[in-house]
Design a protein around this motif. Structure first.
Motif, PDB file in Angstrom:
ATOM      1  N   VAL A  43      -4.572  22.922  36.145  1.00 53.76           N
ATOM      2  CA  VAL A  43      -2.816  23.419  36.024  1.00 53.76           C
ATOM      3  C   VAL A  43      -2.232  22.688  35.111  1.00 53.76           C
ATOM      4  O   VAL A  43      -2.480  21.272  35.102  1.00 53.76           O
ATOM      5  CB  VAL A  43      -2.455  23.257  37.171  1.00 53.76           C
ATOM      6  N   ASP A  53       0.415  31.830  37.198  1.00 57.36           N
ATOM      7  CA  ASP A  53      -0.643  31.141  36.327  1.00 57.36           C
ATOM      8  C   ASP A  53       0.072  30.686  34.969  1.00 57.36           C
ATOM      9  O   ASP A  53      -0.671  30.447  34.171  1.00 57.36           O
ATOM     10  CB  ASP A  53      -2.020  31.941  36.028  1.00 57.36           C
ATOM     11  N   ARG A  67       0.165  25.760  40.638  1.00 54.55           N
ATOM     12  CA  ARG A  67      -0.407  26.551  39.709  1.00 54.55           C
ATOM     13  C   ARG A  67       0.394  27.452  39.004  1.00 54.55           C
ATOM     14  O   ARG A  67       0.206  27.827  37.710  1.00 54.55           O
ATOM     15  CB  ARG A  67      -1.963  27.110  39.742  1.00 54.55           C
ATOM     16  N   ASP A  68       1.608  27.998  39.723  1.00 53.15           N
ATOM     17  CA  ASP A  68       2.288  29.092  39.146  1.00 53.15           C
ATOM     18  C   ASP A  68       3.836  28.440  38.786  1.00 53.15           C
ATOM     19  O   ASP A  68       4.018  27.413  39.172  1.00 53.15           O
ATOM     20  CB  ASP A  68       2.630  30.212  40.294  1.00 53.15           C
ATOM     21  N   THR A 102      -7.881  30.657  35.016  1.00 56.51           N
ATOM     22  CA  THR A 102      -6.322  30.705  35.044  1.00 56.51           C
ATOM     23  C   THR A 102      -5.805  31.933  34.304  1.00 56.51           C
ATOM     24  O   THR A 102      -4.463  32.048  33.820  1.00 56.51           O
ATOM     25  CB  THR A 102      -6.167  29.341  34.196  1.00 56.51           C
ATOM     26  N   ARG A 110      -7.319  33.696  44.117  1.00 59.64           N
ATOM     27  CA  ARG A 110      -6.882  34.561  42.976  1.00 59.64           C
ATOM     28  C   ARG A 110      -6.940  36.013  43.119  1.00 59.64           C
ATOM     29  O   ARG A 110      -6.692  36.696  42.284  1.00 59.64           O
ATOM     30  CB  ARG A 110      -7.731  34.262  41.610  1.00 59.64           C
ATOM     31  N   ARG A 133      -2.358  38.008  29.912  1.00 55.61           N
ATOM     32  CA  ARG A 133      -3.511  37.792  30.706  1.00 55.61           C
ATOM     33  C   ARG A 133      -4.203  38.989  31.019  1.00 55.61           C
ATOM     34  O   ARG A 133      -3.976  40.100  30.702  1.00 55.61           O
ATOM     35  CB  ARG A 133      -3.161  37.057  31.911  1.00 55.61           C
TER      36      ARG A 133
END
Length: 807
Positions: A4, A173, A207-208, A428, A473, A495
């Motif tokens: 991250v 992400d 992580r976001d 990710t 996830r 993504r």
């Protein structure tokens, strides 16, 4: 988490709010006036863009099309975000939720200079401004939504309800990104928007990125008040606190006071977001992250703020009459023309733009620079950030098929192991979405790579097969709308993903699919500056033909009809007949860009037909003859049996076996279709077949019995201009079903082996007399099969254990 990103150094300091000075308020208000002038100007003006001469009827557009009501409030948000982007070097995109809210986004894009960079003829001078105004809601120009032509937009807003889910999809992400979402109060009355407030339970601050919703309460829709604007303030506060948000209210209509208040509240929210993220990211490894109470803003301003107060004695500002064009007839009514001119001049454009027609230097300095400009942010052109997936070799997951039709496996279970390793290699940039059905659809192997995202309370029994974790996830929620919105926001910002759904209920996202397909069509075919984004990959499973306990309610394959209504340039439909074909198709779809790929594959165990080498070849062609199931020896057959779909294929092959046993002199060609659009002519579809290839598969004059997964009319639609179409006899779902066994359901809809064999016999002239006894026997088998199912609750053993004959 080691993978991250950390916040830039400029964002690791909490910061401190200092009240705006009088000069800052003056400049912010001037910039806002410029935004509002442009928003109003593009509604009305095709000439005289800066009112350098008195306004005349010929300066007004012949048709007045567009929407004013939400624009001032949205630009108000934008001006304040710009201040914080500059102060804290924020990485921010903006989503316009209110319907037809494009004028605000377009105005800010133009003032930031991005519009002129993308479209040089819309230059930052009086000539470019005139073209900028004229194009809006004008033939050959642009629409009144934030269409793909609008830099900085990933959300058109043509259909209300998806702004917040798109925003969260963009934030997943993306740890450095803040997504500011203006949520319309009319939009808030839609089901998709209502469920998307729960997205905060899936956002991990480690992580976001963050989503900052700003509920824009301007009080009215097209012709009615909005619900959330009329409920008591304490109810509204409790509503959002109950949904897990921390609401902050900014309310009023005096510009100076509102600027001061908004600056304080918005900066406080940004600092709260930072504090939440820093706390979570500085926690020890393995620490369970508590779900934050993310901030949100309730912005209550008049609809049509700063516009005409009244028109012809009717209230406009602060009423539904401000929604679209506040003054309707300036071209023919001198009084109205004067009112429009007075309104536009109230923004004092002569103070805002220099002699050349460009925004004055003092105000240009109010905007961020480079990619920090909201409309220049690369996340809003996600293809620029997209990187190909790190893919394992799908051939490594192959089912070993020594002979066709001898073993049964679940195709989706096989593919799940491939998806598991795709996930492991792309932790990710790849997520899997599904409405509480990942395991039901036999995709549970994915949990070996990552569990399900869950930021709510965890209790001990969750450890026993719950597969829940902060850092999961796999995205599961019982709202297909929210899931699809997340998925779209995720791929539009660069993504990749994969979505599985029960076939009957993928219809829930029909209109979302429509909107995304339209976005892709414009982006792919007309807007060269938009980089390709990853495809939306939809696995449709739990299919119509295997609804042993769900019955009639779960039997609807009509999503395929919806898909074929969209541009063939951006849609594909695949019906892999077995696991190796599904692996090949899935690999292709995950590597593709700028498509909506629809894959139809059942989750139940089915016979396997092709080894991996044959499957790859078959899927590459998209359609082909299975020589091992045919006995025409390359000659003109007496009949063709064509199949598309796993169960239609197995029943079609069983029909071939019956015919070869009872009518040994009959020459049959068996054709299997994987890529449905290959049936179309190449002149109508970029992936279609030329006429010679089509005729070689299906013959020019002999009967073709086409056993199809979905509604029969779809095959006729795709092939209506083809040679021999008159001899195409399509069997598909006929809206008949209940709690049936698989064969009984097939019989009800006449896609079963017995009805197919009867159909061939009755359509081949040389069998009219010789086949009569066989037809009677086949009819008896139908009666026997149905009676057995009603008596025993399952199909006969010889049906359940049928294999393709090896001799």
């Amino acid at each position: 988490m080691s993978n991250v990103e950390t916040l830039p150094a400029s964002q690791t300091t909490q910061g401190h709010f200092e009240p705006l000075t009088a000069d800052e308020i003056r400049k912010m208000n001037a910039y806002w006036r410029a935004c509002n002038y442009l928003s109003a100007g593009m509604l009305y003006l095709c000439h005289n863009p800066l009112l350098r001469e008195p306004l005349k009827p010929e300066h007004i557009k012949n048709r007045l099309l567009g929407h004013w009501g939400s624009d001032p409030g949205q630009s108000f948000i934008w001006v304040h975000m710009n201040r914080l982007i500059k102060k804290y070097d924020l990485n921010t995109i903006y989503l316009s939720g209110p319907g037809h809210g494009a004028p605000a986004t377009l105005s800010n894009c133009y003032l930031e200079g991005v519009y002129s960079e993308v479209y040089p003829d819309k230059s930052q001078d009086i000539h470019g401004l005139q073209k900028f105004f004229k194009q809006f809601s004008f033939p050959g120009g642009i629409g009144s939504h934030c269409t793909p032509e609008t830099p900085g937009s990933i959300h058109e807003g043509g259909e209300l309800g998806y702004s917040l889910s798109h925003g969260f999809g963009a934030a997943f992400d993306n740890p450095d990104l803040i997504v500011t979402v203006a949520v319309g109060d009319g939009e808030s009355e839609t089901g998709p928007l209502a469920t998307s407030w729960h997205s905060n339970k899936f956002l991990n601050p480690v992580r976001d990125g963050a989503v900052l919703p700003i509920l824009h309460l301007n009080g009215y829709k097209i012709a009615n008040p909005t619900i959330l604007a009329r409920i008591p303030a304490d109810e509204l506060d409790m509503l959002f606190r109950g949904l897990g948000w921390t609401p902050h209210v900014v309310e009023g209509d005096d510009p100076d006071g509102m600027h001061a208040k908004m600056a304080e509240v918005l900066e406080g929210c940004v600092l709260d977001i930072r504090a939440i993220q820093e706390k979570a990211r500085s926690a020890p490894a393995g620490h369970t992250v508590e779900r934050p109470k993310w901030p949100m803003i309730i912005l209550r301003t008049p609809k049509g703020w700063t516009g005409p107060k009244t028109v012809d004695g009717h209230k406009v500002e602060g009423s539904w009459r401000a929604h679209q064009i506040p003054i309707l007839d300036p071209q023919t009514n001198p009084k109205s023309l004067a009112e429009v001119e007075a309104w536009l001049r109230s923004y004092k454009p002569e103070e805002l733009f220099d002699e050349s027609g460009r925004l004055i230097q003092e105000l240009r300095e109010m905007a961020p620079v480079g990619n920090r400009r909201i409309t220049a942010n690369p996340h809003a052109n996600g293809g620029l950030l997209r990187r190909p997936l790190n893919m394992p070799d799908f051939r490594d997951y192959a089912v070993k098929v020594k002979q066709p039709g001898q073993i049964e496996v679940s195709s989706t279970d096989v593919t799940a192991h491939f998806l598991r390793d795709v996930m492991r290699r792309n932790m990710t940039s790849f997520r899997v979405f599904g409405p509480d059905e990942t395991a039901s659809n036999k995709l549970q192997a994915i949990y070996e790579a990552s569990p399900k995202t869950w930021m709510e309370e965890l209790i001990p029994q969750d450890q026993d097969g719950g597969f829940l974790a902060n850092d999961g996830r796999v995205m599961e929620m019982l709202s297909e709308h929210t899931l699809e919105g997340w998925f779209e926001g995720y791929v539009l910002t660069g993504r990749h993903g994969f979505f599985s759904s029960y076939e009957a209920f993928v219809h829930i996202i029909d209109s979302m699919f429509n909107q995304h397909a339209k976005w892709l069509e414009k982006s792919k075919l007309e807007i060269r500056w938009r980089a390709p984004v990853s495809s939306i990959n939809l696995l449709i499973t739990s299919l119509v033909w295997r609804q042993d306990h769900n019955g009639f309610t779960h039997q609807d394959p009509g999503f395929l009809d919806v898909v074929t209504n969209k541009s063939p340039e951006v849609t594909r439909i695949y019906l892999p007949p077995d696991a190796n074909c599904l692996l090949s198709v899935t690999d292709h779809c995950l590597r593709s860009s700028n498509y909506v790929n629809v894959i139809v594959a059942d989750k139940a165990p089915h016979l396997q037909y092709l080894d991996m080498e044959s499957a790859v070849e078959h899927c590459t062609k998209g359609i082909g003859i299975w020589e091992w199931a045919s006995n025409d020896a390359g000659e003109e057959p007496d009949a063709v049996i064509a199949c598309a779909g796993d169960i239609p294929t197995s029943e079609g092959l069983a029909a071939v076996a019956l015919l070869r046993e009872h009518c040994p002199h009959l020459k049959i060609r068996f054709v299997n279709v994987v890529d449905l659009f290959r049936l179309m002519p190449e002149r109508e579809h970029p992936h279609g077949m030329d006429d010679r290839e089509f005729d070689g598969l299906f013959t020019k004059s002999k009967p073709v019995i086409f056993n199809f997964h979905a509604y029969a009319s779809l095959i006729h639609k795709l092939t209506y201009r083809r040679t021999n179409h008159a001899n195409f006899h399509v069997r598909g779902y006929k809206e008949k079903g209940n709690i049936n066994t698989p064969l009984e359901l097939a019989i009800l809809n006449q896609v079963d082996r017995f009805n197919l064999a009867i159909d061939v016999i009755e359509r081949v002239p040389k069998l009219e007399e010789k086949g009569a006894h066989t037809v009677e026997w086949l009819k008896g088998q139908i009666i026997k099969a149905v009676n057995y199912a009603h008596e025993n609750g399952i199909d006969q053993k010889e049906i359940r254990e049928w294999k393709w004959p090896t001799k």
